[in-house]
Write an enzyme that holds these catalytic residues in place. Sequence first.
Site, PDB file in Angstrom:
ATOM      1  N   ASP A   1     -22.710   7.622 -16.243  1.00  0.00           N
ATOM      2  CA  ASP A   1     -21.936   8.022 -15.077  1.00  0.00           C
ATOM      3  C   ASP A   1     -20.503   8.187 -15.583  1.00  0.00           C
ATOM      4  OD1 ASP A   1     -21.157   8.304 -12.287  1.00  0.00           O
ATOM      5  OD2 ASP A   1     -20.264   6.317 -12.532  1.00  0.00           O
TER       6      ASP A   1
ATOM      7  N   ASP B   1     -17.110   8.572 -13.285  1.00  0.00           N
ATOM      8  CA  ASP B   1     -16.085   7.855 -12.514  1.00  0.00           C
ATOM      9  C   ASP B   1     -16.375   6.354 -12.510  1.00  0.00           C
ATOM     10  OD1 ASP B   1     -14.900  10.324 -11.660  1.00  0.00           O
ATOM     11  OD2 ASP B   1     -16.350  10.470 -10.027  1.00  0.00           O
TER      12      ASP B   1
ATOM     13  N   GLY C   1     -20.735   6.741  -6.330  1.00  0.00           N
ATOM     14  CA  GLY C   1     -21.960   7.465  -6.656  1.00  0.00           C
ATOM     15  C   GLY C   1     -22.425   8.464  -5.611  1.00  0.00           C
TER      16      GLY C   1
ATOM     17  N   ARG D   1     -19.098  13.809  -2.019  1.00  0.00           N
ATOM     18  CA  ARG D   1     -17.848  13.870  -1.245  1.00  0.00           C
ATOM     19  C   ARG D   1     -18.115  13.852   0.264  1.00  0.00           C
ATOM     20  NH1 ARG D   1     -14.746  18.972  -2.982  1.00  0.00           N
ATOM     21  NH2 ARG D   1     -15.355  18.075  -4.983  1.00  0.00           N
TER      22      ARG D   1
ATOM     23  N   SER E   1     -20.117  13.962  -9.305  1.00  0.00           N
ATOM     24  CA  SER E   1     -18.849  14.657  -9.037  1.00  0.00           C
ATOM     25  C   SER E   1     -18.865  16.131  -9.412  1.00  0.00           C
ATOM     26  CB  SER E   1     -17.714  13.980  -9.786  1.00  0.00           C
ATOM     27  OG  SER E   1     -16.522  14.725  -9.631  1.00  0.00           O
TER      28      SER E   1
ATOM     29  N   ASN F   1     -16.109  17.549  -9.799  1.00  0.00           N
ATOM     30  CA  ASN F   1     -14.916  17.638 -10.651  1.00  0.00           C
ATOM     31  C   ASN F   1     -15.198  17.238 -12.101  1.00  0.00           C
ATOM     32  OD1 ASN F   1     -12.656  18.428  -8.819  1.00  0.00           O
ATOM     33  ND2 ASN F   1     -13.330  16.603  -7.711  1.00  0.00           N
TER      34      ASN F   1
ATOM     35  N   ASP G   1     -21.634   2.217 -12.709  1.00  0.00           N
ATOM     36  CA  ASP G   1     -20.794   1.218 -12.032  1.00  0.00           C
ATOM     37  C   ASP G   1     -21.141   1.144 -10.548  1.00  0.00           C
ATOM     38  OD1 ASP G   1     -19.595   3.792 -11.425  1.00  0.00           O
ATOM     39  OD2 ASP G   1     -17.950   2.644 -10.541  1.00  0.00           O
TER      40      ASP G   1
HETATM   41  C1  BG6 Z   1     -18.933  10.108  -7.857  1.00  0.00           C
HETATM   42  C2  BG6 Z   1     -18.011   9.073  -7.276  1.00  0.00           C
HETATM   43  O1  BG6 Z   1     -18.866  10.040  -9.252  1.00  0.00           O
HETATM   44  O2  BG6 Z   1     -18.559  11.408  -7.431  1.00  0.00           O
HETATM   45  C3  BG6 Z   1     -17.952   9.206  -5.776  1.00  0.00           C
HETATM   46  O3  BG6 Z   1     -18.469   7.779  -7.629  1.00  0.00           O
HETATM   47  C4  BG6 Z   1     -17.560  10.632  -5.397  1.00  0.00           C
HETATM   48  O4  BG6 Z   1     -17.005   8.278  -5.271  1.00  0.00           O
HETATM   49  C5  BG6 Z   1     -18.543  11.602  -6.021  1.00  0.00           C
HETATM   50  O5  BG6 Z   1     -17.553  10.782  -3.974  1.00  0.00           O
HETATM   51  C6  BG6 Z   1     -18.204  13.060  -5.715  1.00  0.00           C
HETATM   52  O6  BG6 Z   1     -17.004  13.388  -6.376  1.00  0.00           O
HETATM   53  P1  BG6 Z   1     -16.208  14.736  -6.183  1.00  0.00           P
HETATM   54  O7  BG6 Z   1     -15.248  14.719  -7.347  1.00  0.00           O
HETATM   55  O8  BG6 Z   1     -17.194  15.870  -6.277  1.00  0.00           O
HETATM   56  O9  BG6 Z   1     -15.525  14.686  -4.877  1.00  0.00           O
HETATM   57 MG    MG Z   2     -19.245   5.745 -10.909  1.00  0.00          MG
END
Ligand code: BG6
Ligand code: MG
Length: 210
Positions: free
Chosen positions: A7, A9, A44, A47, A115, A117, A169
Site C-alpha cells: 500500500d 499512503d 484504504g 475518496r 488512490s 493520485n 496500514d
Molecule cells: C487510500 C487512502 O490510499 O487512497 C484513503 O488510504 C484515500 O484515505 C484513498 O481516500 C483514495 O485516495 P485519492 O488520492 O484517490 O483521493
Molecule cells: Mg494506507
Amino acid sequence: MKGIIFDLDGVLCSTDEYHYLAWKRLADGLGIRFDRAINNRLRGVSRMESLEIILENYHGKPLTDVEKAELAEQKNTVYRESLAKMSPADLGVEIRATLDELRRRGYRLAIGSSSKNTPFILERLGLADFFDAVSDGNNITRSKPDPEVFLKAAEFLGLPPGECMVVEDAVSGAQAGHAGGFTVACVGDASRAGVGDYNLTALPELLKIL
Ligand code: BG6
Ligand code: MG
C-alpha cells in the site's frame, strides 16, 4: 514469497497525514465533527466512500451527488497542494533502504493502492520507474476491503496471491489482503489493531520476516 505488494499512503510515505489534514479542513468548514478515530476508518477506502463516512456526522440539508462531487474535488485540490510540495527527500531513508534490500534479494515489488493520485505521488518521491507493477485507484472498480486492487497487482506481477505478501496500514487493506488469499504484514493503525499475519512496528522489520 516471491512478490511484495505495498500500500502507498501510510506505508511508504506519510501522505495519510495529508489526507487527514485536507479532510479536516473540509469538515471544519462544514461544521462536521471529524477526528483521528474517524479518520482511521477512511484508510484504504476511496475518496467518495471517505466523504460518505465523513457525512455520517453532517446534519444539514441533504446534498446532491453534484454537491458531493464538488466537496470531494475541494478536498482533492487541497490534498494535491501538499503532494506538490513533496520531493524524494520525503521518502524515508530507511524506507528506501528496505525497498532496495528487498529488490536485491530478488523479490518482485508492486504497489496496491486505492488512490487515484498514486502516479503523482510516485513521481514526487522519485519512484515513478521503481516498481515492477502498479495497481491503483485508476484501475479498480471496488476499493478495499475488496481484494481487487491486490489481485490486479499480483496479476501484473505474474504471481499467484499465495506467493505474495501485502503490506498495509489500513484495517480495510488487511481485510482485502486476507480476502484475496495473500499473507498480510501490517504497520501503523492496522498493526495496532493486530489484524495482520505479521504486525510490525516499522517497515524495515520486513527484512527480518522475509
Ligand atoms: C487510500 C487512502 O490510499 O487512497 C484513503 O488510504 C484515500 O484515505 C484513498 O481516500 C483514495 O485516495 P485519492 O488520492 O484517490 O483521493
Ligand atoms: Mg494506507
